[in-house]
Scaffold this active site. Structure first.
Site, PDB file in Angstrom:
ATOM      1  N   PRO A   2       0.804  -1.209   0.000  1.00 23.08           N
ATOM      2  CA  PRO A   2       0.000   0.000   0.000  1.00 23.08           C
ATOM      3  C   PRO A   2       0.841   1.266   0.000  1.00 23.08           C
ATOM      4  O   PRO A   2       1.724   1.451   0.836  1.00 23.08           O
ATOM      5  CB  PRO A   2      -0.768  -0.122   1.313  1.00 23.08           C
ATOM      6  CG  PRO A   2      -0.037  -1.160   2.118  1.00 23.08           C
ATOM      7  CD  PRO A   2       1.126  -1.617   1.360  1.00 23.08           C
ATOM      8  N   GLU A   3       0.526   2.121  -0.931  1.00 18.13           N
ATOM      9  CA  GLU A   3       1.100   3.468  -0.938  1.00 18.13           C
ATOM     10  C   GLU A   3      -0.001   4.422  -0.473  1.00 18.13           C
ATOM     11  O   GLU A   3      -1.070   3.962  -0.066  1.00 18.13           O
ATOM     12  CB  GLU A   3       1.618   3.803  -2.338  1.00 18.13           C
ATOM     13  CG  GLU A   3       2.593   2.748  -2.866  1.00 18.13           C
ATOM     14  CD  GLU A   3       3.153   3.062  -4.242  1.00 18.13           C
ATOM     15  OE1 GLU A   3       3.297   4.240  -4.590  1.00 18.13           O
ATOM     16  OE2 GLU A   3       3.432   2.108  -4.978  1.00 18.13           O
TER      17      GLU A   3
END
Length: 268
Positions: A2-3
């Site tokens: 996840p960014e």
DNA sequence: CTCCGATCCTGATGGC
DNA sequence: TGCCATCAGGATCGGA
């Protein structure tokens, strides 16, 4: 995994699941650690605490209670989701008085949980650069901090001290959108290019948040929904496929141990 | 101080 | 089918 756009979507869906005022009833740890040991007496400390807000800083989720900031980092494979009933093999289980049970699972265990009294600034945040979607992140800032940086643009943008929340996908996409070659030294950035780059970063992140983030393999928000932004990738994961702009094949190179995807025709 | 490679860990995938 | 190598959305540490 996840960014920033994915973490933001986890935050938004967690807010749907857990109304403000949800109270911790029971906290269950199914192993002693993730990347780091769970905070000392985590369960005892959280029991009875009321959830006041769920925020995000960079790729960190911040659960605010009366006494604490509870920080959650998803690492590469961490995920939160709501459960109908408890009884699970997940790593962490939270039961609430008036809200669904929430579980955290992280197969690779690169994620972690930490707990801070609210008077303390979490150590994770001390060296973080500005939020990319805030007014603090602007072209003059990026131009200034890029002076004397001998590192490639790619690594410069992945560095959370430069700007906080970008990861491999969105750095590649933002460099493509701004027409900049990933291998160029940060110090070679011109002022007009820093304007383009900042605009591209903000634009890409906004679009990706709106699309629910990107699902490469297993990302899902807390409501179990995958992202859609991977359908709009211009370079990431497209090695050998034609550039959507100029039809030249997209290239992959390795920089600091990470894959970089780019177009040698469109990025100078 | 700056920069890069190695490292933590599991699971999915592809080649032989 | 089975086995092995490779790769993955991140961040930190230590050495050059």
């Amino acid at each position: 995994m996840p960014e920033l756009p994915e973490v933001e979507n986890v935050r938004l869906t967690l807010q749907n699941i857990l109304p403000k005022g949800s109270r911790f009833k029971n906290v269950q740890l199914n192993r002693p650690d993730l990347r780091f040991p769970f905070p000392d007496k985590l369960a005892e400390k959280l029991k009875g605490q009321t959830l006041l807000d769920i925020r995000r800083r960079a790729k960190y989720l911040v659960f605010e209670t009366e006494k604490y900031f509870l920080i959650s980092h998803l690492g590469m494979t961490g995920s939160w989701r709501a459960l109908e009933a408890a009884e699970t093999h997940d790593h962490l289980v939270w039961e609430f008085e008036n809200a669904p049970t929430l579980v955290f699972n992280d197969p690779r265990r690169f994620g972690f949980i930490s707990l801070y009294e609210k008077s303390v600034t979490p150590s994770h945040f001390v060296d973080l650069g500005p939020e990319p979607l805030s007014d603090d992140f602007h072209a003059d800032y990026l131009f200034q901090v890029s002076r004397k940086k001998n590192t490639p643009l790619k690594s410069f943008l992945l560095d959370q001290k430069t700007v906080a929340g970008l990861g491999n996908i969105y750095v590649c996409e933002a460099l493509f959108m701004s027409g900049l070659k990933p291998t160029r030294k940060a110090q070679s950035l011109k002022q007009v290019e820093s304007v383009r780059l900042v605009k591209a970063i903000k634009e890409i992140l906004k679009q990706a948040i709106k699309a629910g983030g990107s699902t490469i393999r297993d990302y899902k928000n807390a409501e179990g929904k995958s992202g859609e932004f991977q359908q709009r990738f211009r370079v990431y994961g497209r090695e050998g496929e034609n550039c959507r702009k100029c039809r030249k094949p997209i290239r992959m190179i390795r920089q600091s141990g990470r894959s970089t995807f780019w177009c040698s025709q469109c990025q100078k």
